[in-house]
Enzyme design. Structure first.
Site, PDB file in Angstrom:
ATOM      1  CG  HIS A 285      37.614  46.032  15.493  1.00  0.00           C
ATOM      2  ND1 HIS A 285      36.419  46.364  16.083  1.00  0.00           N
ATOM      3  CD2 HIS A 285      38.062  47.168  14.890  1.00  0.00           C
ATOM      4  CE1 HIS A 285      36.152  47.639  15.852  1.00  0.00           C
ATOM      5  NE2 HIS A 285      37.121  48.146  15.129  1.00  0.00           N
ATOM      6  CG  ASP A 297      34.658  51.342  14.400  1.00  0.00           C
ATOM      7  OD1 ASP A 297      35.535  50.509  14.157  1.00  0.00           O
ATOM      8  OD2 ASP A 297      34.712  52.131  15.362  1.00  0.00           O
ATOM      9  CD  GLU A 331      40.098  48.990  17.362  1.00  0.00           C
ATOM     10  OE1 GLU A 331      40.840  49.940  17.091  1.00  0.00           O
ATOM     11  OE2 GLU A 331      38.872  49.130  17.599  1.00  0.00           O
ATOM     12  CD  GLU A 332      35.746  50.268  18.541  1.00  0.00           C
ATOM     13  OE1 GLU A 332      36.431  51.191  19.013  1.00  0.00           O
ATOM     14  OE2 GLU A 332      35.256  50.316  17.403  1.00  0.00           O
ATOM     15  CG  ASP A 359      39.198  49.479  12.555  1.00  0.00           C
ATOM     16  OD1 ASP A 359      37.968  49.680  12.496  1.00  0.00           O
ATOM     17  OD2 ASP A 359      39.852  49.620  13.606  1.00  0.00           O
ATOM     18  CG  HIS A 429      33.414  55.106  18.440  1.00  0.00           C
ATOM     19  ND1 HIS A 429      34.544  55.547  19.114  1.00  0.00           N
ATOM     20  CD2 HIS A 429      33.820  54.012  17.744  1.00  0.00           C
ATOM     21  CE1 HIS A 429      35.557  54.746  18.835  1.00  0.00           C
ATOM     22  NE2 HIS A 429      35.143  53.805  17.996  1.00  0.00           N
TER      23      HIS A 429
END
Length: 473
Positions: A285, A297, A331-332, A359, A429
């Site tokens: 992503h 990520d 995606e997130e 991912d 994140h």
């Protein structure tokens, strides 16, 4: 005559053995070539450098996400693929605003600043901030036992950590992420004024980890602000609550939700030479959170997926099936890109035989997980010996990836690259998810590992275990 038939039978089995050994040797050499190309002449690290350091965090609906779309499309076009295009998709737009601020107040005039970050999709606090007493819980189920009497007007502090003795870190993450995703919606039902959530990380440090959250069907006027607090400060707050249950917590956030905006999935393909209607997808992503630059990520998955097609071109592989790279958007905080891709594929009646997603970070590859039938997985297992020289030993049933999940159905096999995950949630994140956290060699090994699996799937498929060498024997 009987003797002649016996000799012919022996000769036939001997030829079959030679053919089998030759095929195994050919596959072994091709995998070696893919690894050499990635390690000696790879592009993944260079692409990631630009994506991370020249563009940065790629929050869905942001200017940086748009820049990433243009950059990756241009790079795919340089590879000389048969086709490169953009697939429109409407995505949510949320902005963080100025940096969040928070402190713990144990007495009048006695405050200690703590590190927080707004959860993606959260509403803002009141303009002057929010101050209230704190109620610590360790899961959603505790809310009902406390009830509205003890929660109304308070800040709910979810403090369930990732379980440290669970070896598979994604399982540990799954064991506590519900408090981040649904914590605000559930607390609001009991009249809570806001929520703060312990960051999803094994590491004890000062960096809060953001992530998506949802209010479900909660009306706008009942939505309450939601933030993540660093693990270090979560431990501090918990210890202070044991000493003084009447302390207060203050935080100020300026985040905002906007109407959906148009963005794109970036897609490129090499058309199959024999069975172009059979499609193999490899992807990651393109969007990321905004605290760091999204290198693990999922910048790593994006460039590894792009590299699969480049390695095919550089290694002179002419695939039988169509090999397609898809860089999914959103995606997130919505999975809109993955859903749109599957929707269009269904509308076009496309035949996806295999989809592979990266991912889980750019760490050392360990193998793959597969969402497949036992018969399909049996075929995959026969390829394990080809990967063992590269220390790839993990071939397991169960799980693939979020963006390719909507493709599930029929005989489509789904798979996820599985790197060593022990450090992944140190960065996930958080502001620490930066280019410097990615090891060049590990990233390149992952790209070669993905290309190797795609090569074998393209060559042998999943229809029958009879059409390939029995490497296990």
């Amino acid at each position: 005559m009987k003797k002649l038939n016996t000799l012919l039978l022996i000769f036939t089995f001997t030829l079959a053995g030679f053919a089998q050994n030759n095929s195994v040797s050919e596959d072994s050499l091709m995998l070696r070539k893919l690894y050499e190309q990635s390690l000696l002449n790879g592009k993944s690290y260079e692409w990631l450098d630009h994506l991370s350091n020249n563009i940065g965090g790629r929050l869905s609906g942001s200017v940086n996400a748009e820049r990433a779309v243009k950059y990756t499309k241009a790079e795919l076009e340089k590879l000389g693929l048969d086709k490169v295009w953009l697939q429109p998709v409407m995505v949510p737009k949320w902005t963080r605003g100025v940096q969040e601020y928070a402190y713990v107040q144990v007495a009048e005039g006695t405050t200690t600043p703590v590190n927080i970050t707004a959860l993606g999709g959260s509403v803002a606090t009141p303009e002057t901030g929010l101050r209230a007493e704190v109620v610590e819980v360790h899961g959603l189920e505790e809310l009902a036992s406390l009830g509205k009497e003890k929660l109304a007007g308070k800040i709910v502090f979810y403090n369930r950590p990732m379980q440290p003795d669970v070896i598979h870190t994604f399982e540990a993450y799954g064991g506590c992420v519900d408090q981040r995703y649904s914590g605000a919606a559930e607390a609001a039902k009991y009249g809570a004024a806001g929520v703060i959530v312990r960051s999803m990380s094994h590491k004890i440090d000062k960096y809060p980890h953001t992530g998506s959250m949802s209010y479900g069907e909660l009306p706008d006027e009942k939505r309450i602000p939601a933030a993540a607090i660093s693990t270090q400060d979560a431990d501090y707050l918990s210890s202070m609550l044991k000493l003084n249950k009447d302390l207060s917590f203050y935080y100020k956030m300026n985040c905002k939700n906007y109407p959906d905006v148009e963005s794109y999935n970036v897609i490129g393909e090499i058309t199959g030479s024999e069975n172009p209607e059979e499609i193999i997808v490899v992807g990651g992503h393109l969007d990321s959170w905004d605290l760091g630059d999204g290198s693990h990520d999922d910048g790593a998955g994006v460039v590894q997926s792009m590299e699969v097609l480049r390695l095919f071109k550089e290694s002179g592989i002419t695939p039988k099936k169509t090999i397609r790279v898809v860089l999914f958007m959103n995606e997130e905080n919505g999975l809109r890109g993955g859903k749109k891709y599957a929707e269009v594929a269904t509308a076009k009646n496309e035949n996806h035989v295999f989809a592979l997603e990266s991912d889980s970070g750019g760490f050392t590859p360990r193998g793959f997980s597969f969402d497949a039938s036992p018969q399909q997985f049996q075929k995959v297992q026969s390829w394990e010996p080809l990967f063992k020289p590269y220390l790839i030993h993990y071939f397991e049933l169960g799980g693939s990836g979020a963006d390719i999940g909507p493709l599930k159905g029929g005989n489509t096999v789904l798979a996820g690259l599985r790197p060593d995950s022990q450090r992944y949630f140190d960065y996930h994140h958080a502001a620490t998810d930066t280019f410097e956290a990615v090891n060049k060699r590990e990233l390149e090994l992952g790209a070669a590992t993905m290309a190797s699996l795609v090569y074998l799937v393209d060559k042998y498929g999943f229809d029958s275990i009879q059409n390939q060498p029995d490497i296990l024997k």
